[in-house]
Design a protein around this motif. Structure first.
Motif, PDB file in Angstrom:
ATOM      1  N   PRO A  56     -50.027  -3.147 -27.525  1.00 16.24           N
ATOM      2  CA  PRO A  56     -50.574  -3.290 -28.882  1.00 16.24           C
ATOM      3  C   PRO A  56     -52.089  -3.436 -28.936  1.00 16.24           C
ATOM      4  N   THR A  57     -52.757  -3.375 -27.777  1.00 15.69           N
ATOM      5  CA  THR A  57     -54.221  -3.391 -27.728  1.00 15.69           C
ATOM      6  C   THR A  57     -54.806  -2.114 -28.305  1.00 15.69           C
ATOM      7  N   THR A 177     -46.392 -10.587 -20.926  1.00 12.27           N
ATOM      8  CA  THR A 177     -46.391 -11.336 -22.180  1.00 12.27           C
ATOM      9  C   THR A 177     -45.497 -12.558 -22.092  1.00 12.27           C
ATOM     10  N   PHE A 211     -54.851 -11.453 -24.997  1.00 12.07           N
ATOM     11  CA  PHE A 211     -54.668 -11.070 -26.396  1.00 12.07           C
ATOM     12  C   PHE A 211     -53.509 -11.856 -27.006  1.00 12.07           C
ATOM     13  N   SER A 213     -50.588 -11.226 -30.317  1.00 10.53           N
ATOM     14  CA  SER A 213     -50.101 -10.323 -31.353  1.00 10.53           C
ATOM     15  C   SER A 213     -48.846 -10.903 -31.979  1.00 10.53           C
ATOM     16  N   ASN A 232     -52.745  -7.622 -34.085  1.00 12.31           N
ATOM     17  CA  ASN A 232     -53.125  -7.866 -32.691  1.00 12.31           C
ATOM     18  C   ASN A 232     -54.577  -8.336 -32.645  1.00 12.31           C
ATOM     19  N   SER A 234     -57.773  -9.806 -30.062  1.00  8.90           N
ATOM     20  CA  SER A 234     -58.281 -10.049 -28.713  1.00  8.90           C
ATOM     21  C   SER A 234     -58.781 -11.487 -28.608  1.00  8.90           C
ATOM     22  N   TRP A 247     -54.224  -3.971 -36.985  1.00  7.33           N
ATOM     23  CA  TRP A 247     -53.088  -4.310 -37.821  1.00  7.33           C
ATOM     24  C   TRP A 247     -52.440  -3.023 -38.334  1.00  7.33           C
TER      25      TRP A 247
END
Length: 268
Positions: A56-57, A177, A211, A213, A232, A234, A247
């Motif tokens: 999702p970065t 994650t 990050f 999210s 998401n 950072s 987003w």
């Protein structure tokens, strides 16, 4: 025909790797037989104002569509197709997954996929600039353990290891994650929310970052349409050319047997 043969051989290779991990030929054979007997099919299709990547970065930075399918049971084939609304391909992921452990309190899924990333470029062809789409090939594997606190609440990890084959592509990707899943937060009558926050570490070759999210989904029981928001942010990163905040808003149509899109965020 060559592409189908390549996909079939890749699927067989992944299956042999999974059986080697389990270290029990009888268990693998039993699971494969069960998967053949229980041929489930489901999926989801949707549109979004901003296509968000498996990681999702990153995003497409334009409206996109997607189709995500689920075929099988304990052993499943879960292809994903992502594309711009102009009809240009973005990514194709051909997931093969195996639910190694599945009980009321703990579930562990392993999987792998060959993937294609389509990259638009402007190249000189016969002395003339042309807009073309090049293809980068990837191979990735995943590990997804989840512990269920209640039937609708769980916490877990997700680890993805990716390898790129093109010289211009990222060669090594590590994506880890820690996530929580709140599947049915009751609202008015049959409406409910699904909340999926996560924090993650991403390393791409020598560059890395931290990050956070989250996705928030509004759905209704026994109704195929749902509305989803993803954001998401950072925290600390050395990866260049990424947005501090991403987003997207998506409208999703689900069909077939009980199916939840993006199993990396919403494990079954």
């Amino acid at each position: 025909m060559a592409l189908n043969t390549s996909i079939f051989k890749s699927s067989l290779l992944v299956l042999h790797l999974i059986c080697g991990l389990v270290k029990s030929p009888s268990l693998c054979a039993q699971s494969i037989d069960s998967a053949k007997m229980e041929r489930n099919f489901g999926g989801a299709a949707g549109v979004t104002n901003n296509g968000i990547s498996l990681l999702p970065t990153f995003s497409l930075n334009q409206p996109a569509g997607f189709v995500m399918l689920n075929m099988g049971n304990r052993l499943s084939f879960d292809p994903e197709f992502h594309f711009s609304l102009e009809g240009k391909p973005w990514t194709v992921l051909l997931w093969l997954r195996y639910k190694l452990i599945r009980n009321e309190k703990f579930k562990l899924t392993v999987g792998a996929h060959p993937g294609l990333l389509f990259v638009p470029q402007n190249l000189m062809i016969n002395g003339q600039p042309r807009d073309v789409i090049t293809t980068e090939r990837y191979l990735a594997s995943e590990l997804a353990p989840n512990y269920f606190i209640t039937p609708h609440t769980s916490i877990g990890f997700y680890y993805l290891r990716g390898m790129g084959f093109a010289e211009s592509a990222v060669q090594n990707t590590n994506f880890l994650t820690f996530n929580a899943n709140f599947r049915k937060i009751a609202l008015y009558e049959n409406f409910y929310l699904r909340l999926n926050p996560q924090v993650y570490y991403l390393k791409m070759d020598e560059l890395d970052g931290f990050f956070a999210s989250s996705t928030l989904t509004l759905a209704k029981k026994d109704f195929p349409l749902s509305f989803q928001m993803l954001a998401n942010k950072s925290i600390s990163t050395k990866i260049p050319d990424i947005s501090a905040l991403l987003w997207s808003l998506s409208l999703i149509y689900s069909f077939g047997n009980t199916y939840v899109p993006s199993p990396r965020l919403f494990p079954n």
